[in-house]
Design a protein around this motif. Structure first.
Motif, short mmCIF file in Angstrom:
data_model
loop_
_atom_site.label_atom_id
_atom_site.label_comp_id
_atom_site.label_asym_id
_atom_site.label_seq_id
_atom_site.Cartn_x
_atom_site.Cartn_y
_atom_site.Cartn_z
N ALA A 23 0.83 -1.20 0.00
CA ALA A 23 0.00 0.00 0.00
C ALA A 23 0.87 1.25 0.00
O ALA A 23 0.41 2.34 -0.36
N ALA A 24 2.15 1.11 0.39
CA ALA A 24 3.07 2.26 0.43
C ALA A 24 3.79 2.45 -0.91
O ALA A 24 4.53 3.42 -1.07
N SER A 25 3.57 1.56 -1.87
CA SER A 25 4.31 1.62 -3.14
C SER A 25 3.94 2.88 -3.93
O SER A 25 2.77 3.15 -4.17
N ARG A 26 4.96 3.62 -4.37
CA ARG A 26 4.67 4.83 -5.15
C ARG A 26 4.09 4.46 -6.51
O ARG A 26 3.28 5.16 -7.08
N THR A 27 4.52 3.30 -7.04
CA THR A 27 3.99 2.83 -8.32
C THR A 27 2.49 2.61 -8.24
O THR A 27 1.71 3.10 -9.07
N LEU A 28 2.07 1.86 -7.22
CA LEU A 28 0.65 1.55 -7.11
C LEU A 28 -0.19 2.78 -6.79
O LEU A 28 -1.29 2.93 -7.30
N LYS A 29 0.39 3.66 -5.96
CA LYS A 29 -0.33 4.91 -5.66
C LYS A 29 -0.54 5.72 -6.93
O LYS A 29 -1.60 6.31 -7.16
N HIS A 30 0.51 5.76 -7.76
CA HIS A 30 0.44 6.50 -9.00
C HIS A 30 -0.63 5.89 -9.93
O HIS A 30 -1.51 6.58 -10.43
N LEU A 31 -0.52 4.58 -10.10
CA LEU A 31 -1.44 3.90 -11.02
C LEU A 31 -2.88 3.99 -10.55
O LEU A 31 -3.81 4.09 -11.37
N ALA A 32 -3.08 3.96 -9.25
CA ALA A 32 -4.43 3.98 -8.70
C ALA A 32 -5.15 5.28 -9.03
O ALA A 32 -6.38 5.37 -8.93
N GLN A 33 -4.39 6.29 -9.43
CA GLN A 33 -5.01 7.57 -9.79
C GLN A 33 -5.64 7.53 -11.18
O GLN A 33 -6.23 8.52 -11.61
N GLY A 34 -5.46 6.40 -11.89
CA GLY A 34 -6.13 6.26 -13.17
C GLY A 34 -5.31 6.68 -14.37
O GLY A 34 -5.85 6.85 -15.47
N PHE A 35 -4.01 6.85 -14.19
CA PHE A 35 -3.16 7.15 -15.35
C PHE A 35 -3.13 5.95 -16.29
O PHE A 35 -3.30 4.81 -15.85
N PRO A 36 -2.89 6.18 -17.58
CA PRO A 36 -2.83 5.06 -18.52
C PRO A 36 -1.69 4.10 -18.16
O PRO A 36 -0.62 4.54 -17.73
N ALA A 37 -1.96 2.82 -18.32
CA ALA A 37 -0.97 1.79 -18.01
C ALA A 37 -0.89 0.81 -19.17
O ALA A 37 -1.77 0.77 -20.05
N CYS A 38 0.15 0.00 -19.16
CA CYS A 38 0.31 -1.06 -20.14
C CYS A 38 0.86 -2.27 -19.41
O CYS A 38 1.89 -2.18 -18.75
N LEU A 39 0.15 -3.38 -19.50
CA LEU A 39 0.63 -4.62 -18.89
C LEU A 39 0.98 -5.59 -20.01
O LEU A 39 0.15 -5.90 -20.86
N THR A 40 2.22 -6.06 -19.99
CA THR A 40 2.70 -6.95 -21.05
C THR A 40 3.23 -8.23 -20.44
O THR A 40 3.96 -8.20 -19.45
#
Lengths: 218, 218
Positions: free
Chosen positions: B66-83
């Motif tokens: 829950a402290a991850s900056r990556t997950l916090k960032h992504l949770a805001q709804g920015f576009p992502a790509c999972l490969t």
């Protein structure tokens, strides 16, 4: 482990003890990984594509068709991220929460530069060839001028990078050690199976020997 | 192979015969891959990080602290790509130019949504657990409320995705078939080695049986 390739952008924040910025930590992971995942952004949308990579000294090369939109985009100097990951094992703990993976990964940030000089282009292609199968270059037909022209090669300098590594057994919470379940690591590795000859192979030749394969393919 | 998940952004441009947009092509690759590479952009810089993923129906879950900056960032709804990429083999041709890899990959674009509902969070954790080792959930301690709170889970709907696959022997230029070199495919697969018990394991228990491992780990 801190070294010349650490910047605020590559610093490993979560579990910093797993991080490393030294080329001695970074280079072997880049070299052992067979493929990389290359990230770039177009119109705000990140894309991640798998690609063969090869390190030569202080740069990592990637390549593709000269017609590739990805390579054309990257060659313009937009920021890129090249990540390699070696999956070393599954870490089985006594609680779901402490399950983990053993892995070694490198994240490399930078701007790709197109390789235009013929000699460097050839050196990069030799490096890709060595990556696929050491010694292969000397056995097969070298690229023609037309094939070289059809191939785009990009160079990413290793100036901003970090390594992240997890090894060893699970770390469980003290009370959980009494739970009667097997715990430990199931090692995983990319290994080769039985070579499959091309149906069009008319020569009676042995397949490449296993020990000719790169170290990562045990 | 065209289907409901194709958009101009996911269309496979290079070698389109290798592309697929059908869930029947996409889902098995997502499921067989042990890890994914997740791409996101911060201040114009793309980042690509390796992460465990798990598909449940029409969504792919990723998780982290829950402290991850990556997950916090992504949770805001920015576009992502999972490969995800499965490396199936090295393709050895008669010319350097026609060397290739056999692989299966999926690129999934979208915006991550934080999973807040407790039941869905648990279902996602069970899916991660099944991915690591089928049946493991029932053998170990389930997460506490505190552990659940410390875990962020994000959901990526499978609405914009493409699969790309290369299989089979090398394709050489006609004149090159006379070159007397072995050609064909060296299959590669992620396989498990001998389990390494946790040194702190005090129970005399067998390691998980190989056939309990997911299908991809042959």
């Amino acid at each position: 482990m801190a070294g010349g390739t650490s910047t605020p952008r590559t610093r490993v924040r979560r579990l910093p003890k797993r991080g490393g910025y030294d080329r001695a930590a970074i280079d072997p992971i880049l070299d052992e990984a067979l493929i990389a995942h290359l990230g770039f952004t177009v119109d705000g949308q990140p894309f991640v594509i798998p690609t063969l990579h090869a390190r030569v000294g202080d740069v990592v090369y990637v390549h593709g068709s000269a017609a590739s939109r990805t390579l054309k985009h990257l060659a313009q100097g937009f920021p890129a991220c090249l990540t390699v990951t070696l999956v070393d094992g599954v870490v089985l703990a006594r609680s779901i929460f402490n399950h983990s993976m053993n892995y070694r990964s490198v994240v490399l940030l930078g701007q790709a530069e197109p390789v235009t000089e013929q000699q460097e282009k050839l050196e990069a292609l030799v490096a890709f060839s060595e990556k696929i199968l050491p010694g292969r270059w000397d056995e097969v037909r070298e690229p023609t001028a037309k094939e070289l022209k059809a191939t785009s090669i990009l160079r990413l300098p290793i100036t901003e990078a970090s390594a992240k590594v997890r090894t060893g057994p699970p770390g469980d919470d003290e009370p959980d050690y009494t739970i009667p379940v097997w715990a430990g690591v199931i090692p995983l590795a990319l290994v080769q199976g039985t070579p499959v000859p091309d149906p069009k192979l008319t020569f009676d030749l042995p397949a490449p020997r296993w020990d000719r394969l790169p170290k990562r393919v045990k």
